[in-house]
Design a protein around this motif. Structure first.
Motif, PDB file in Angstrom:
ATOM      1  N   MET A   1      -2.652  36.870  16.592  1.00  0.00           N
ATOM      2  CA  MET A   1      -3.578  36.826  17.474  1.00  0.00           C
ATOM      3  C   MET A   1      -4.818  37.055  17.096  1.00  0.00           C
ATOM      4  O   MET A   1      -5.023  38.142  16.408  1.00  0.00           O
ATOM      5  N   THR A   2      -5.713  36.310  17.207  1.00  0.00           N
ATOM      6  CA  THR A   2      -6.942  36.452  16.545  1.00  0.00           C
ATOM      7  C   THR A   2      -8.142  37.273  17.346  1.00  0.00           C
ATOM      8  O   THR A   2      -7.637  36.960  18.802  1.00  0.00           O
ATOM      9  N   GLY A   3      -9.144  37.504  17.071  1.00  0.00           N
ATOM     10  CA  GLY A   3     -10.148  38.064  17.857  1.00  0.00           C
ATOM     11  C   GLY A   3     -10.867  37.062  19.071  1.00  0.00           C
ATOM     12  O   GLY A   3     -11.007  37.362  20.359  1.00  0.00           O
ATOM     13  N   ALA A   4     -10.729  35.833  18.509  1.00  0.00           N
ATOM     14  CA  ALA A   4     -11.373  34.875  19.456  1.00  0.00           C
ATOM     15  C   ALA A   4     -10.183  34.805  20.676  1.00  0.00           C
ATOM     16  O   ALA A   4     -10.804  34.234  21.836  1.00  0.00           O
ATOM     17  N   LEU A   5      -9.134  34.845  20.484  1.00  0.00           N
ATOM     18  CA  LEU A   5      -8.147  34.615  21.374  1.00  0.00           C
ATOM     19  C   LEU A   5      -7.911  35.816  22.558  1.00  0.00           C
ATOM     20  O   LEU A   5      -7.801  35.624  23.373  1.00  0.00           O
ATOM     21  N   TRP A   6      -8.238  36.981  21.769  1.00  0.00           N
ATOM     22  CA  TRP A   6      -8.467  38.205  22.874  1.00  0.00           C
ATOM     23  C   TRP A   6      -9.628  38.056  23.728  1.00  0.00           C
ATOM     24  O   TRP A   6      -9.623  38.499  24.737  1.00  0.00           O
ATOM     25  N   GLN A   7     -10.754  37.575  22.870  1.00  0.00           N
ATOM     26  CA  GLN A   7     -12.081  37.199  23.908  1.00  0.00           C
ATOM     27  C   GLN A   7     -11.592  36.491  24.909  1.00  0.00           C
ATOM     28  O   GLN A   7     -12.183  36.360  26.017  1.00  0.00           O
ATOM     29  N   THR A 176      -2.517  27.220  19.890  1.00  0.00           N
ATOM     30  CA  THR A 176      -1.754  27.999  18.857  1.00  0.00           C
ATOM     31  C   THR A 176      -0.156  27.585  19.063  1.00  0.00           C
ATOM     32  O   THR A 176       0.707  27.655  18.214  1.00  0.00           O
TER      33      THR A 176
END
Length: 243
Positions: A1-7, A176
């Motif tokens: 999980m990337t930071g962009a997905l968490w955002q 993803t």
């Protein structure tokens, strides 16, 4: 999980919370307005409010949402997605809430009403000072359930391409392919919001009951310390702390 997905998830969660708050505010106004109208002494008021309840309780919130978003523009009004979702959810869940209000108001002991009449209270004073203070605590547990249902109902707005939590999760899954991980995360996020709402409603319920002299044992909630019987109020003393 990337930071962009968490955002992406947190942006969706924020829109979900906004949609839930707006819809809950509208549903509460509808619930009290229609619920009190259902107890009116005028038959035409009871009849019209009953028609409202039967119509919105018997129709699909999703179809109503589609109608407001896709069909209403044919009549000259165009609603943005979040307001179409708010209107559909508020009107539909308000119909369910109105039955909770009606039941709680009618459950107030007749002696309480008679005492208020004997004191020469006007109908508005009877409602504000006698009936609602006793009815509201009884409404809180079913309102809590209805609020959780409303939270889950906000996922319907994803079908209008509103960027709420479920819609953002679909975008994340398409980019993803990690269905299990992404939908697992939003399950946890929905649960976290529902848990916080439940705790807030429990606090409001305790305060509402305390305002009319009815203590609620704190041990009823999760992670709460159970109070000794002597500190649970006169009702617990009378029953020895047994439900």
């Amino acid at each position: 999980m990337t930071g962009a997905l968490w955002q992406l998830f947190f942006e969706g969660l924020w829109i979900t919370i906004q949609l839930m708050v707006y819809s809950a505010a509208l549903a509460a106004a509808v619930a009290f307005g229609i619920g009190l109208a259902r107890t009116s002494r005028f038959w035409i008021v009871r009849f019209l409010s009953g028609v409202y309840v039967e119509f919105f309780r018997g129709t699909s919130a999703l179809v109503l949402m589609f109608w407001l978003f896709f069909a209403l523009p044919l009549l000259g009004w165009q609603l943005v997605g979040i307001w179409a979702g708010t209107l559909a959810l508020g009107l539909s869940y308000g119909a369910y809430g109105s039955e909770i209000v009606r039941g709680a108001v009618q459950a107030v002991a007749p002696a309480q009403r008679e005492a208020a009449i004997a004191l020469s209270f006007t109908p508005w004073q009877r409602l504000r000072k006698v009936i609602l203070p006793q009815a509201v605590p009884e409404m809180m547990p079913p309102f809590n359930n209805l609020l959780i249902e409303l939270l889950k109902g906000t996922a319907l707005a994803s079908l209008l391409s509103i960027g709420e939590l479920t819609f953002q999760a679909k975008l994340a899954r398409l980019s993803t392919g990690q269905s299990a991980q992404i939908y697992g995360i939003i399950l946890v996020l929905y649960f976290a919001v529902a848990f916080v709402m439940t705790r807030i409603m429990r606090v409001l319920e305790r305060r509402a009951k305390a305002s009319v002299g009815r203590a609620v044992p704190k041990g009823e909630g999760w992670f709460s310390r159970k109070l000794p019987v002597e500190k649970q109020g006169p009702e617990a003393l009378a029953t020895g702390g047994k439900p």
